[in-house]
Design a protein around this motif. Structure first.
Motif, PDB file in Angstrom:
ATOM      1  N   ASN A 446       0.829  -1.213   0.000  1.00 46.48           N
ATOM      2  CA  ASN A 446       0.000   0.000   0.000  1.00 46.48           C
ATOM      3  C   ASN A 446       0.860   1.258   0.000  1.00 46.48           C
ATOM      4  O   ASN A 446       0.598   2.210  -0.736  1.00 46.48           O
ATOM      5  N   VAL A 447       1.902   1.263   0.839  1.00 47.59           N
ATOM      6  CA  VAL A 447       2.795   2.422   0.896  1.00 47.59           C
ATOM      7  C   VAL A 447       3.470   2.632  -0.457  1.00 47.59           C
ATOM      8  O   VAL A 447       3.561   3.751  -0.972  1.00 47.59           O
ATOM      9  N   GLY A 448       3.939   1.547  -1.064  1.00 51.11           N
ATOM     10  CA  GLY A 448       4.602   1.645  -2.359  1.00 51.11           C
ATOM     11  C   GLY A 448       3.686   2.148  -3.446  1.00 51.11           C
ATOM     12  O   GLY A 448       4.084   2.960  -4.293  1.00 51.11           O
ATOM     13  N   LEU A 449       2.441   1.691  -3.430  1.00 47.19           N
ATOM     14  CA  LEU A 449       1.477   2.107  -4.442  1.00 47.19           C
ATOM     15  C   LEU A 449       1.209   3.611  -4.364  1.00 47.19           C
ATOM     16  O   LEU A 449       1.239   4.325  -5.384  1.00 47.19           O
ATOM     17  N   VAL A 450       0.957   4.108  -3.163  1.00 48.11           N
ATOM     18  CA  VAL A 450       0.710   5.536  -2.973  1.00 48.11           C
ATOM     19  C   VAL A 450       1.956   6.347  -3.321  1.00 48.11           C
ATOM     20  O   VAL A 450       1.876   7.404  -3.972  1.00 48.11           O
ATOM     21  N   PHE A 451       3.122   5.866  -2.934  1.00 47.07           N
ATOM     22  CA  PHE A 451       4.394   6.529  -3.224  1.00 47.07           C
ATOM     23  C   PHE A 451       4.573   6.725  -4.726  1.00 47.07           C
ATOM     24  O   PHE A 451       4.922   7.811  -5.195  1.00 47.07           O
ATOM     25  N   PHE A 452       4.327   5.673  -5.506  1.00 46.58           N
ATOM     26  CA  PHE A 452       4.487   5.737  -6.965  1.00 46.58           C
ATOM     27  C   PHE A 452       3.542   6.763  -7.562  1.00 46.58           C
ATOM     28  O   PHE A 452       3.958   7.633  -8.346  1.00 46.58           O
ATOM     29  N   VAL A 453       2.266   6.688  -7.217  1.00 44.05           N
ATOM     30  CA  VAL A 453       1.260   7.582  -7.817  1.00 44.05           C
ATOM     31  C   VAL A 453       1.571   9.043  -7.496  1.00 44.05           C
ATOM     32  O   VAL A 453       1.504   9.915  -8.375  1.00 44.05           O
ATOM     33  N   VAL A 454       1.943   9.322  -6.251  1.00 42.18           N
ATOM     34  CA  VAL A 454       2.229  10.705  -5.849  1.00 42.18           C
ATOM     35  C   VAL A 454       3.444  11.249  -6.590  1.00 42.18           C
ATOM     36  O   VAL A 454       3.418  12.370  -7.130  1.00 42.18           O
ATOM     37  N   LEU A 455       4.531  10.476  -6.655  1.00 41.62           N
ATOM     38  CA  LEU A 455       5.736  10.968  -7.328  1.00 41.62           C
ATOM     39  C   LEU A 455       5.534  11.128  -8.830  1.00 41.62           C
ATOM     40  O   LEU A 455       6.035  12.080  -9.434  1.00 41.62           O
ATOM     41  N   TYR A 456       4.786  10.222  -9.437  1.00 43.31           N
ATOM     42  CA  TYR A 456       4.494  10.378 -10.869  1.00 43.31           C
ATOM     43  C   TYR A 456       3.668  11.647 -11.100  1.00 43.31           C
ATOM     44  O   TYR A 456       3.923  12.411 -12.049  1.00 43.31           O
ATOM     45  N   GLY A 457       2.685  11.886 -10.231  1.00 39.68           N
ATOM     46  CA  GLY A 457       1.881  13.096 -10.352  1.00 39.68           C
ATOM     47  C   GLY A 457       2.717  14.360 -10.235  1.00 39.68           C
ATOM     48  O   GLY A 457       2.535  15.321 -10.997  1.00 39.68           O
ATOM     49  N   LEU A 458       3.664  14.366  -9.293  1.00 36.85           N
ATOM     50  CA  LEU A 458       4.549  15.531  -9.137  1.00 36.85           C
ATOM     51  C   LEU A 458       5.412  15.728 -10.377  1.00 36.85           C
ATOM     52  O   LEU A 458       5.666  16.869 -10.802  1.00 36.85           O
ATOM     53  N   SER A 459       5.863  14.632 -10.992  1.00 38.60           N
ATOM     54  CA  SER A 459       6.720  14.739 -12.174  1.00 38.60           C
ATOM     55  C   SER A 459       5.975  15.310 -13.373  1.00 38.60           C
ATOM     56  O   SER A 459       6.583  15.896 -14.272  1.00 38.60           O
TER      57      SER A 459
END
Length: 592
Positions: A446-459
């Motif tokens: 769950n932590v990894g999934l949220v981490f990926f989505v947030v960082l991709y959104g910032l990029s």
């Protein structure tokens, strides 16, 4: 009767014939159970699966967007199509056996068995958000753009392009929704198979007749058109994009695109649901591999028309984008009866994608939201009805939102893929780690999934200028985040491990003997995929001198070599029932 009325009449006749055949095939089917409605009673054959996979994938956004990319730049966008060949080989050999062994209905079913209900809910929410925010609106909009251009509706009725798009959006939405809501997956797949044959023949008619069109611009015929095709703007034939290629750098094709394709073909519910409905493992593998071969060949009908339009010096009308070039070129090249046939086949592709997304969304909602979250005992009929109402809801939302995509200010296909980045690789990362590890826990996932989505959104928002300056394609970003997120999840998995090792559940709801020709077919598909990159490269057509003898010899060697390697593998690991020693060896090889 004017040509416009002939066009409309022939178009409607073809659509009615497809609808009647579909009704005849599904009459008497049981749509009151989950398997019957969502998985076609697990009765699909290989050819039906192949046709439905192809039609689900061949969205109007592919025809419209890829031709526009080639018209503006080159054929680098071909990587999305041709790269699918390798992906579908992997899906057929590695994923389909595991899915059918477990007997899942949806991908979140596996997520739940591996990580628990919490991760399943998170992945289900991402799937549904992807459908509502991106797939449904883009499918409707791209289809409306294509059909509006083919029928020349703005000029015929004296209305604006926006009004024309709104009209076709509602036509597509209502017809496609009827297939998905009332006929379930079986109606979707049968109509897909019929439309798939029509789309292949109709789609190939565009470049074939395009040679005469190119020749006519110089006062010649087919041979003059062929000469102009081979020697005009040869740089557009280059499918090996440079680092700064606006469509798809070759480095992105070898990194992020591989992950995107694995997500799409192997884990996207709207696609893999066809293989989940296979009558047995052999038919599932056969259908996926046939689809792989067809995908390798699709650039001829998806991308070449855009190259031809550029070679003919066709101009985009004022107030429109290059997304309109495919329907404009098609209308200029094809005689009215053939144009009506192609328009009907394209309508079938549009409907296929739309109703496939609706069917998958209803499956996800009914099985992963309605059943676990709504209290009380539920009959199978109630579960099916809940899925139908959800499909109607997201269909209506898409009808209202999709026309406004014409104001996004970017290429349609690029827009689709960029937004998909919020969902596709993050979900694939979880599924990949779920299969290759035994102790990674739900909390780590769950932590990894949220981490990926947030960082991709910032990029793609705050740090977008830096990404452009560093020439980091969004595919590169997905690949980097895949590695970083995987490391993070593995580290957290050591910190918060599962109590016990994960063991894949076994239900074997269908017969599990593999397809006897799976390796030889896979080898031929691989050879065809590599051959396409020989054809469309500076070594091939992009040289401006046609295909040299050395290029032709390379193509033959790749096709024959791939087939022979696959034939050897078929003999080395023959198809056996799961309990046999030979199959256990093969499973050990696949696992390694």
């Amino acid at each position: 009767m004017s040509s416009s009325y002939w066009l409309v009449s022939l178009f409607l006749i073809f659509m009615i014939v497809v609808a009647l055949i579909t009704w005849w095939k599904v009459r008497g089917s049981n749509f009151e159970t989950s398997d019957g409605y969502f998985l076609a009673g697990r009765s699909l054959s290989g050819w039906v699966i192949a046709g439905s996979l192809l039609m689900t994938n061949l969205q109007a956004s592919n025809f419209v967007g890829m031709s526009a990319n080639a018209y503006d730049a080159n054929m680098a966008v071909m990587g999305y199509e041709v790269g699918s060949g390798l992906t579908l080989i992997l899906v057929a050999l590695f994923l389909v056996p595991r899915y059918l062994k477990q007997g899942i209905t949806t991908i979140p079913d596996f997520i739940e068995s591996r990580f628990g209900a919490g991760t399943r809910n998170l992945v289900t929410a991402l799937f549904l958000l992807l459908y509502v925010v991106n797939l449904v609106p883009v499918t409707l909009y791209a289809g409306a753009v294509a059909l509006s251009g083919m029928f020349n509706v703005p000029e015929m009725f004296g209305i604006s392009q926006f009004a024309s798009i709104v009209i076709f959006v509602w036509i597509i939405g209502l017809v496609g929704g009827a297939y998905a809501v009332f006929g379930g997956l079986k109606a979707v797949c049968i109509s897909d198979s019929i439309n798939g044959v029509a789309l292949i023949f109709g789609g190939l008619a565009v470049p074939l007749l395009g040679f005469w069109y190119l020749g006519s611009t110089n006062g010649g015929g087919f041979s003059a058109g062929m000469d102009k095709f081979l020697h005009t703007a040869p740089e557009k034939f280059n499918a090996i994009g440079g680092v700064d290629d606006p469509n798809l750098p070759i480095t992105a094709a070898l990194t992020g695109l591989v992950l995107v394709n694995l997500y799409y073909w192997g884990t996207d519910q709207s696609v893999i649901q066809r293989a989940l409905g296979a009558r047995n493992l052999a038919q599932g593998q056969k259908g996926v591999l046939i689809a792989g071969l067809l995908k390798v060949l699709t650039p001829f009908m998806l991308i070449i028309p855009g190259v031809m339009a550029a070679q003919s010096m066709m101009k985009v009308p004022d107030g429109q984008t290059s997304d309109s070039i495919y329907p404009l070129f098609t209308a200029a090249v094809l005689p009215v009866p053939v144009l009506a046939f192609v328009a009907a086949a394209l309508m079938g592709a549009i409907l296929s994608t739309f109703n496939s997304v609706l069917n998958s969304a209803s499956t996800l909602f009914a099985t992963n939201v309605y059943k676990p979250f709504f209290k009380g005992e539920k009959t199978e009929l109630q579960v099916v009805k809940s899925g139908k109402w959800f499909a109607i809801s997201i269909g209506l939302a898409g009808l209202l939102a999709s026309p406004f995509l014409m104001y996004t200010g970017t290429g349609l296909f690029t827009w689709l893929q960029t937004v998909n980045g919020f969902f596709n690789v993050p979900i694939f990362t979880i599924i990949f780690l779920g299969y290759v590890t035994k102790r990674v826990s739900s909390k780590a996932a769950n932590v990894g999934l949220v981490f990926f989505v947030v960082l991709y959104g910032l990029s793609q928002t705050i740090f977008k200028p830096q990404m452009v300056e560093w020439k980091l394609h969004f595919m590169h970003i997905s690949a980097i985040l895949f590695v970083v997120t995987s490391v993070l999840i593995l580290a957290l998995g050591r910190l918060w491990p599962r109590d016990t090792d994960f063991v894949l559940p076994t239900s074997n709801v269908v017969e599990m003997t593999p397809w006897a020709h799976r390796f030889s077919m896979g080898g031929f598909v691989l050879g065809a995929m590599l051959s396409m990159y020989v054809v469309f490269s500076p070594f091939g057509l992009a040289s401006g001198n046609g295909l040299s003898p050395l290029a032709l010899a390379s193509i033959v060697s790749l096709l024959v070599g791939g087939s022979l390697l696959g034939f050897w593998a078929d003999r080395r690991w023959p198809a056996q029932a799961p309990s046999s020693p030979e199959t256990e060896k093969e499973e050990a090889l696949v696992s390694s």
